[in-house]
Design an enzyme around this catalytic site. Structure first.
Site, PDB file in Angstrom:
ATOM      1  N   GLU A 106       1.763   3.632   3.117  1.00 50.30           N
ATOM      2  CA  GLU A 106       2.324   3.024   4.332  1.00 50.30           C
ATOM      3  C   GLU A 106       3.844   3.095   4.240  1.00 50.30           C
ATOM      4  O   GLU A 106       4.508   2.154   3.805  1.00 50.30           O
ATOM      5  CB  GLU A 106       1.806   1.592   4.477  1.00 50.30           C
ATOM      6  CG  GLU A 106       0.279   1.547   4.587  1.00 50.30           C
ATOM      7  CD  GLU A 106      -0.282   0.140   4.688  1.00 50.30           C
ATOM      8  OE1 GLU A 106       0.520  -0.815   4.761  1.00 50.30           O
ATOM      9  OE2 GLU A 106      -1.515  -0.005   4.693  1.00 50.30           O
ATOM     10  N   HIS A 146       3.729  -3.474   7.033  1.00 56.84           N
ATOM     11  CA  HIS A 146       2.636  -2.541   6.744  1.00 56.84           C
ATOM     12  C   HIS A 146       2.480  -1.555   7.902  1.00 56.84           C
ATOM     13  O   HIS A 146       3.078  -1.713   8.966  1.00 56.84           O
ATOM     14  CB  HIS A 146       1.308  -3.304   6.592  1.00 56.84           C
ATOM     15  CG  HIS A 146       1.164  -4.065   5.325  1.00 56.84           C
ATOM     16  ND1 HIS A 146       0.287  -3.699   4.330  1.00 56.84           N
ATOM     17  CD2 HIS A 146       1.785  -5.185   4.888  1.00 56.84           C
ATOM     18  CE1 HIS A 146       0.368  -4.568   3.332  1.00 56.84           C
ATOM     19  NE2 HIS A 146       1.273  -5.481   3.652  1.00 56.84           N
ATOM     20  N   GLU A 162       2.029  -5.263  11.185  1.00 58.72           N
ATOM     21  CA  GLU A 162       1.378  -3.951  11.192  1.00 58.72           C
ATOM     22  C   GLU A 162       2.089  -3.087  12.230  1.00 58.72           C
ATOM     23  O   GLU A 162       2.077  -3.382  13.422  1.00 58.72           O
ATOM     24  CB  GLU A 162      -0.106  -4.085  11.525  1.00 58.72           C
ATOM     25  CG  GLU A 162      -0.906  -4.911  10.526  1.00 58.72           C
ATOM     26  CD  GLU A 162      -1.231  -4.148   9.248  1.00 58.72           C
ATOM     27  OE1 GLU A 162      -0.972  -2.924   9.196  1.00 58.72           O
ATOM     28  OE2 GLU A 162      -1.757  -4.772   8.302  1.00 58.72           O
ATOM     29  N   HIS A 195       0.863  -1.189   0.000  1.00 61.91           N
ATOM     30  CA  HIS A 195       0.000   0.000   0.000  1.00 61.91           C
ATOM     31  C   HIS A 195       0.895   1.233   0.000  1.00 61.91           C
ATOM     32  O   HIS A 195       1.772   1.374   0.856  1.00 61.91           O
ATOM     33  CB  HIS A 195      -0.921   0.000   1.224  1.00 61.91           C
ATOM     34  CG  HIS A 195      -1.875  -1.151   1.251  1.00 61.91           C
ATOM     35  ND1 HIS A 195      -2.057  -1.950   2.360  1.00 61.91           N
ATOM     36  CD2 HIS A 195      -2.696  -1.646   0.293  1.00 61.91           C
ATOM     37  CE1 HIS A 195      -2.952  -2.880   2.090  1.00 61.91           C
ATOM     38  NE2 HIS A 195      -3.351  -2.718   0.838  1.00 61.91           N
TER      39      HIS A 195
END
Length: 322
Positions: free
Chosen positions: A56, A147, A210, A53
């Site tokens: 990010e 991410h 994450e 993405h």
């Protein structure tokens, strides 16, 4: 190749596409694709990916610093590594994706999306992993996909692990804890993520890490991820990390909330954090005459997003494991 990130963001092809580093050889395989091979034989292969993405950016900056340490010789390389910056065009534009979410496309699912730069890139990345893993004799295969989350979280750093038929290896889970992950989420069904693809097709031990919240380049406070950076440095150099004194909490996915039409309503506002708890019977979403409620005593939400395209996931509901 100490300007890999700059070349990726500018879409520039380097004049020299292979060379020597400090104890390793490098090959530029294409935009956002860099292979590193130690001079000494190794039986471990690692995919380090970020930027699937484009908004990010913290993990991309972390990988850039790791590469600088490798090229300077301050960090020793003991794995074959494929570094992947997933979506160069979205990274350059500072947006999540240009057309469609690539992390729903892997495992051939890109064929069901309208053709775009993301579908072509997903196919390219699948082929890149196939080539990378088939060209070596790695006994150990890992994939760490870095991410950041769209919204805040009760757990600043957490990992999401794909559905896997075999038990997870304890040293892999221990490393995730040593990397500062406060929680681990275990999927129970296949999906279109990059990590599910590498796990299903190549038997890799894979995890989506994450790390905090999505911010533009230059606005990230990387000090809050220093424990993860240190763990990655130790991993690359073959140094064993001490295990976490408080192992990550464990959750498993019990249901998925999917948006099917414009009639969909998710009863969570923009301030709802990842891992917010909901009691049994709580109304989570409605779509026409369909109501989605909490069925366990307590469930925790992950990745709530009411504005996803129709047919895509608007949230996951979890339960805590003992």
């Amino acid at each position: 190749m100490d300007n890999f990130l700059a070349l990726t963001l500018s879409g520039t092809t380097p004049r020299v596409t292979q060379g020597k580093g400090a104890g390793f050889r490098w090959r530029w395989l294409g935009h956002g694709l860099l292979e590193l091979t130690p001079d000494a034989p190794v039986d471990r292969a690692l995919i380090l990916s970020a930027g699937i993405h484009g908004n990010e950016t913290a993990p991309v900056e972390m990988l850039d610093k790791l590469l600088s340490a490798l090229y300077s010789g301050s960090l020793t390389l003991t794995w074959r590594v494929l570094v992947v910056l997933g979506n160069p065009q979205a990274l350059a534009a500072g947006i999540r994706y240009c057309h469609s979410d690539m992390n729903r496309m892997f495992g051939g699912r890109w064929q069901s999306f309208a053709e775009s730069d993301e579908t072509r890139r997903a196919r390219e990345l699948e082929l890149s992993l196939e080539t990378f893993f088939s060209s070596g004799q790695a006994r150990v295969r890992w994939h760490l996909d870095l991410h950041t989350a769209i919204r805040g979280s009760h757990h600043l750093r957490f990992g999401v692990l794909p559905q896997r038929d075999r038990p997870w290896e304890t040293d892999f889970l221990a490393w995730l804890g040593a990397a500062g992950l406060e929680a681990l989420v275990f999927h129970q069904a296949p999906g279109g993520t990059f990590t599910h693809f590498s796990s299903e097709h190549f038997g890799a031990l894979s995890c989506t890490l994450e790390l905090g919240k999505a911010l533009p380049f230059g606005q990230n406070d990387l000090t809050q991820f220093s424990i993860t950076s240190q763990a990655l440095s130790a991993l690359l150099s073959g140094v064993e990390m001490s295990t976490s004194s408080s192992p990550p909490l464990r959750y498993r996915v019990v249901s998925q909330i999917t948006r099917h039409s414009d009639k969909f309503t998710l009863y969570m506002d923009a301030q709802t954090l990842n891992f917010t708890a909901f009691a049994k019977g709580t109304l989570l979403a409605e779509e026409g005459d369909k109501r989605v409620t909490v069925t366990h005593d307590v469930e925790y939400v992950l990745f709530p997003n009411p504005s996803v395209a129709c047919g895509l996931r608007a949230g996951l509901m979890l339960e805590r494991l003992p």
